[in-house]
Write a protein that holds these residues in place. Structure first.
Motif, PDB file in Angstrom:
ATOM      1  N   HIS A 238      -6.364  20.859  -7.287  1.00 17.35           N
ATOM      2  CA  HIS A 238      -5.037  20.575  -7.847  1.00 17.35           C
ATOM      3  C   HIS A 238      -5.025  20.822  -9.352  1.00 17.35           C
ATOM      4  O   HIS A 238      -4.024  21.273  -9.897  1.00 17.35           O
TER       5      HIS A 238
ATOM      6  N   LEU B 268     -14.453   8.871 -12.675  1.00 12.45           N
ATOM      7  CA  LEU B 268     -14.704   8.682 -11.254  1.00 12.45           C
ATOM      8  C   LEU B 268     -13.535   7.958 -10.596  1.00 12.45           C
ATOM      9  O   LEU B 268     -13.223   8.198  -9.442  1.00 12.45           O
TER      10      LEU B 268
ATOM     11  N   VAL C 169       0.461  22.236  -4.378  1.00 14.29           N
ATOM     12  CA  VAL C 169      -0.334  21.051  -4.689  1.00 14.29           C
ATOM     13  C   VAL C 169      -0.171  20.000  -3.591  1.00 14.29           C
ATOM     14  O   VAL C 169      -1.149  19.351  -3.197  1.00 14.29           O
ATOM     15  N   ALA C 170       1.048  19.849  -3.066  1.00 13.99           N
ATOM     16  CA  ALA C 170       1.283  18.834  -2.043  1.00 13.99           C
ATOM     17  C   ALA C 170       0.466  19.118  -0.785  1.00 13.99           C
ATOM     18  O   ALA C 170      -0.028  18.202  -0.133  1.00 13.99           O
TER      19      ALA C 170
ATOM     20  N   PHE D 221       1.113   9.454  -6.086  1.00 20.08           N
ATOM     21  CA  PHE D 221       1.504  10.862  -5.974  1.00 20.08           C
ATOM     22  C   PHE D 221       1.903  11.401  -7.351  1.00 20.08           C
ATOM     23  O   PHE D 221       1.655  12.561  -7.675  1.00 20.08           O
TER      24      PHE D 221
ATOM     25  N   ILE E  58      -9.590  17.402  -5.991  1.00 18.87           N
ATOM     26  CA  ILE E  58      -9.239  17.157  -7.399  1.00 18.87           C
ATOM     27  C   ILE E  58      -9.277  18.472  -8.181  1.00 18.87           C
ATOM     28  O   ILE E  58      -8.346  18.806  -8.926  1.00 18.87           O
TER      29      ILE E  58
ATOM     30  N   TYR F  94      -4.751  14.207   1.621  1.00 23.72           N
ATOM     31  CA  TYR F  94      -5.822  13.457   0.966  1.00 23.72           C
ATOM     32  C   TYR F  94      -5.397  12.017   0.727  1.00 23.72           C
ATOM     33  O   TYR F  94      -6.093  11.083   1.138  1.00 23.72           O
ATOM     34  N   LEU F  95      -4.235  11.822   0.084  1.00 21.26           N
ATOM     35  CA  LEU F  95      -3.776  10.466  -0.196  1.00 21.26           C
ATOM     36  C   LEU F  95      -3.588   9.682   1.086  1.00 21.26           C
ATOM     37  O   LEU F  95      -3.993   8.528   1.187  1.00 21.26           O
TER      38      LEU F  95
ATOM     39  N   SER G 265     -13.757  15.452  -1.783  1.00 25.10           N
ATOM     40  CA  SER G 265     -12.873  14.848  -2.771  1.00 25.10           C
ATOM     41  C   SER G 265     -12.905  15.645  -4.071  1.00 25.10           C
ATOM     42  O   SER G 265     -11.862  15.840  -4.709  1.00 25.10           O
TER      43      SER G 265
ATOM     44  N   GLN H 225      -6.930   8.697   2.503  1.00 27.62           N
ATOM     45  CA  GLN H 225      -7.519   7.639   1.688  1.00 27.62           C
ATOM     46  C   GLN H 225      -6.939   6.282   2.067  1.00 27.62           C
ATOM     47  O   GLN H 225      -7.660   5.299   2.186  1.00 27.62           O
ATOM     48  N   PHE H 226      -5.612   6.253   2.263  1.00 30.85           N
ATOM     49  CA  PHE H 226      -5.007   4.959   2.543  1.00 30.85           C
ATOM     50  C   PHE H 226      -5.246   4.519   3.962  1.00 30.85           C
ATOM     51  O   PHE H 226      -5.324   3.342   4.237  1.00 30.85           O
TER      52      PHE H 226
ATOM     53  N   ILE I  52      -2.771  17.527  -1.728  1.00 32.24           N
ATOM     54  CA  ILE I  52      -2.840  16.122  -2.122  1.00 32.24           C
ATOM     55  C   ILE I  52      -2.329  15.164  -1.038  1.00 32.24           C
ATOM     56  O   ILE I  52      -2.904  14.097  -0.829  1.00 32.24           O
ATOM     57  N   VAL I  53      -1.260  15.536  -0.343  1.00 34.49           N
ATOM     58  CA  VAL I  53      -0.653  14.578   0.582  1.00 34.49           C
ATOM     59  C   VAL I  53      -1.602  14.184   1.715  1.00 34.49           C
ATOM     60  O   VAL I  53      -1.798  12.989   1.971  1.00 34.49           O
TER      61      VAL I  53
ATOM     62  N   ASN J 265       0.820  -1.217   0.000  1.00 40.39           N
ATOM     63  CA  ASN J 265       0.000   0.000   0.000  1.00 40.39           C
ATOM     64  C   ASN J 265       0.850   1.263   0.000  1.00 40.39           C
ATOM     65  O   ASN J 265       0.503   2.245  -0.649  1.00 40.39           O
TER      66      ASN J 265
ATOM     67  N   GLU K  58      -8.565   2.923   3.896  1.00 34.05           N
ATOM     68  CA  GLU K  58      -8.524   1.662   3.176  1.00 34.05           C
ATOM     69  C   GLU K  58      -7.908   0.555   4.021  1.00 34.05           C
ATOM     70  O   GLU K  58      -8.371  -0.572   4.026  1.00 34.05           O
ATOM     71  N   GLU K  59      -6.851   0.881   4.771  1.00 30.01           N
ATOM     72  CA  GLU K  59      -6.181  -0.142   5.572  1.00 30.01           C
ATOM     73  C   GLU K  59      -7.060  -0.616   6.715  1.00 30.01           C
ATOM     74  O   GLU K  59      -6.968  -1.749   7.141  1.00 30.01           O
TER      75      GLU K  59
ATOM     76  N   PRO L 128       2.191  18.638 -10.190  1.00 34.01           N
ATOM     77  CA  PRO L 128       2.167  19.541 -11.335  1.00 34.01           C
ATOM     78  C   PRO L 128       3.398  19.241 -12.181  1.00 34.01           C
ATOM     79  O   PRO L 128       4.499  19.192 -11.646  1.00 34.01           O
TER      80      PRO L 128
ATOM     81  N   LEU M 141     -19.812  13.107 -10.197  1.00 35.02           N
ATOM     82  CA  LEU M 141     -19.509  12.653  -8.836  1.00 35.02           C
ATOM     83  C   LEU M 141     -20.747  12.716  -7.948  1.00 35.02           C
ATOM     84  O   LEU M 141     -21.094  11.755  -7.258  1.00 35.02           O
TER      85      LEU M 141
END
Lengths: 289, 373
Positions: free
Chosen positions: B304, A283, B355-356, A126, B301, B362-363, B297, B366-367, B359-360, A118, B370-371, A131, B256
């Motif tokens: 970014h 999606l 952007v980081a 990433f 998106i 968020y990612l 979400s 998300q994980f 995004i960071v 994971n 999920e875990e 960008p 969405l």
């Protein structure tokens, strides 16, 4: 996913009786107004592309041409036809390579989970969000050092690598829905990693491939930054050629409009014919999948 | 499944080429960009394209130049523009997308056709969208001709050529504004931690809010980034570009939200109605809360995308209109037209950091979810 939400769970009552607070006429007025916002630019696009240059007048922008002039299309074709060919080659090759690699990666990540899988995947993802301005200078140097600057192959390399995160993501989510029992049964029958991929996973991957190929094709076709940075005149994709076509001041507008139609046609056709799969890719891009 | 079987080794072997490629193309190149941004490569035009350029380490000089140098006012305006652009672009896409999704959720006739109409711009490239809208927004034609349909004189708004701006502020105040905004956010965090009884978190947040406020009041006013006031605001010429961007991307939020709305079981809505909720309450109490993860979400998106957008601007207003420019466009021009690689790399790094920030978290969230499954 719009089209795949199981209908049994969300079956709507056949009559819409309880949902009438706005009223049906109001609903359709809203929809028509919204549709006008989305379609008027397209009307203007065609109306202008089909006018002869001397009929283009700012005061009569909105009028449909009295006489249709198809010559703009052949003129635009002469200017950007070669670029359309470049884009087609680029998008097909890059998409197929990225899809193939993404399928193998997705299979490895979804069905053979190893420790840290994971984390590895998150680090991969990433790459989908960075960008590209943050990697552009080294990328340019790298492609140049490989001797690929100015060729389509340099562009293909960049698109395949930066396409990997999303193709891997979509396939990983797709394969996660394939029952593990299927893989386990094949393992018991003595099949290994590659046999399972060939006999079990790949044959049921067609819907996944359709989603990935449509999504990736559209992305590569529409991309501009790499197109502008990594190629020169001979290998330029259509997005760059179109931006040059409409950039000049003296150009009459029928030409860039006809060029825009030509440049938009492939992805638009894909969307109209296979829209459902396009939406799935869309999606999936929001990570949840 | 257990241990490192032969098959699992194959899985790792299959992944390795992709991982190496991404390690180089993403992380290696980012590292290289950051390194270049600390040098003077290209600041001397003679060295920019030399075969063996002399490159010197200059530390943060490029960043200092961008944020306070006399020549880089364009970049500072772009930073402000990109923030305004992002806010209005996200609001536009969320509002229109949600509205359309709510309308389509009422099962109008020909739903598939409506959906197709609202989504098709997504399949176009920003260059195509930009070309079309550039023509739509011509000063004497297109949209400006709309009023003539009802007999009024044509509008004269300079969609892409306006040089006016509103909501101006002095760039010198940026550190104070930033400190106050962050202090307010920390204050909210502290209050929430207090309300839910997390003592340590409350103390840390409250202390940092206090430090920031004290700094903003006592130290920051004496700092001057620039010798003279420099005003930046929301350039009106960006409005047209924002509209075109919303035109292209609002179908995405619609898709969405529609997926989210279709996923809400009818029983939940029924239950709310049985409890006596009217339609508006039902949306406010049941439907919208269930949609809020989708909103988050979508915001991430769209945010970014917005920060790195530049092809749309390039196609609509051209590369040289400083009133519509954004950092992503400036990076391209600085690096590949002026060959000022170090400065370009610094802009690229700043974009990456922005952007980081989005995004960071968020990612990683998300994980985490999920875990825990």
């Amino acid at each position: 996913m719009t089209t795949t939400i199981p209908s049994a769970a969300t079956a709507k009552p056949p009559a819409t009786a309880p949902r009438k607070s706005i009223g049906r006429p109001g609903l359709y007025i809203v929809l028509v107004v919204a549709a006008l916002f989305f379609l008027l630019p397209i009307y203007l696009l065609f109306a202008t592309a089909l006018k002869s240059p001397d009929a283009i007048n700012l005061a009569t922008t909105w009028r449909w041409p009295a006489a249709l002039n198809w010559a703009s299309f052949s003129e635009a074709w002469a200017k950007i036809g070669g670029n359309l060919g470049n884009s087609l080659f680029l998008a097909v090759v890059a998409t197929l390579l990225a899809a193939m690699l993404g399928s193998l990666n997705g299979y490895a990540l979804a069905k053979w989970k190893f420790r840290g899988a994971n984390t590895v995947f998150a680090l991969m993802l990433f790459g989908m969000f960075i960008p590209y301005q943050a990697v552009l200078i080294p990328l340019f140097q790298f492609i140049k050092a490989l001797g690929l600057y100015g060729t389509i192959w340099g562009l293909i390399l960049a698109h395949v690598v930066y396409g990997l995160p999303i193709t891997t993501l979509i396939f990983r989510n797709f394969y996660a829905d394939v029952p593990d029992a299927l893989v386990e049964a094949a393992t018991i029958d003595g099949a290994g990693f590659w046999q399972i991929y060939r006999r079990v996973i790949f044959p049921i991957s067609i819907p996944g491939f359709v989603v990935v190929i449509i999504w990736e094709f559209t992305q590569v076709w529409n991309e501009f930054l790499f197109a502008a940075t990594l190629t020169n005149t001979d290998a330029q994709p259509v997005t760059y050629a179109l931006s040059q076509l409409s950039g000049g001041q003296a150009v009459s507008w029928n030409l860039p409009m006809a060029g825009a139609i030509l440049a938009a046609l492939p992805t638009l056709l894909v969307y109209i014919l296979l829209g459902r799969y396009f939406v799935r890719g869309l999606l999936a891009g929001s990570v949840k999948g | 499944m257990k241990g490192l079987t032969k098959d699992r080794l194959w899985a790792i072997a299959v992944l390795t080429p992709s991982l190496i490629l991404l390690a180089i193309f993403v992380y290696g190149f980012i590292g290289r960009t950051v390194y270049v941004s600390f040098t003077d490569w290209g600041n001397d035009p003679a060295q920019a394209l030399a075969l063996e350029p002399i490159i010197r380490w200059v530390g943060l000089a490029n960043y200092q130049e961008l944020f306070s140098g006399f020549l880089q006012g364009r970049f500072r305006q772009e930073m402000v523009s990109t923030v305004f652009f992002t806010v209005f672009f996200i609001l536009g896409c969320l509002g229109l997308g949600l509205g359309l999704a709510l309308a389509l959720d009422r099962n109008p006739k020909g739903e598939a056709l409506w959906r197709t109409i609202f989504l098709f711009p997504m399949s176009l490239s920003f260059i195509v969208t930009g070309t079309i809208w550039r023509w739509m927004l011509q000063p004497q034609g297109g949209v400006n001709q709309f009023p003539t349909a009802v007999g009024a004189p044509a509008s004269t708004f300079g969609w892409l050529s306006s040089t006016d701006s509103i909501w101006k502020f002095d760039w010198n105040l940026l550190p104070i504004i930033t400190a106050v905004v962050v202090a307010i956010v920390m204050g909210v965090v502290a209050y929430r931690a207090y309300a839910s009884g997390q003592r340590t978190r409350m103390l840390v947040a409250a202390a940092s809010a206090a430090v920031l406020l004290l700094w903003a009041i006592f130290i920051a006013p004496n700092l001057k980034m620039l010798p003279a006031p420099e005003l930046h605001g929301f350039n009106l010429a960006l409005i047209g570009i924002i509209i075109a961007a919303v035109w292209q991307m609002s179908g995405y939020t619609m898709a969405l939200y529609l997926a989210g709305l279709r996923g809400i079981p009818e029983e939940l809505r029924e239950a709310a109605r049985v409890d006596g909720a009217n339609e508006i309450d039902m949306y406010r109490r049941v439907v919208f809360p269930l949609l809020s993860p989708i909103t988050l979400s979508a915001m991430i998106i769209l945010g970014h995308i917005s920060l790195k957008i530049f092809d749309l601007v390039y196609a609509m207003a051209g590369p040289d209109n400083t009133f519509t420019s954004v950092p992503a466009l400036n990076m391209y021009l600085t690096s590949f037209r002026q060959n000022q690689f170090a400065l370009g790399a610094a802009i690229g790094t700043i974009l990456l950091i922005l952007v980081a920030f989005i995004i960071v978290p968020y990612l990683s969230s998300q994980f985490r979810t999920e875990e825990s499954h």
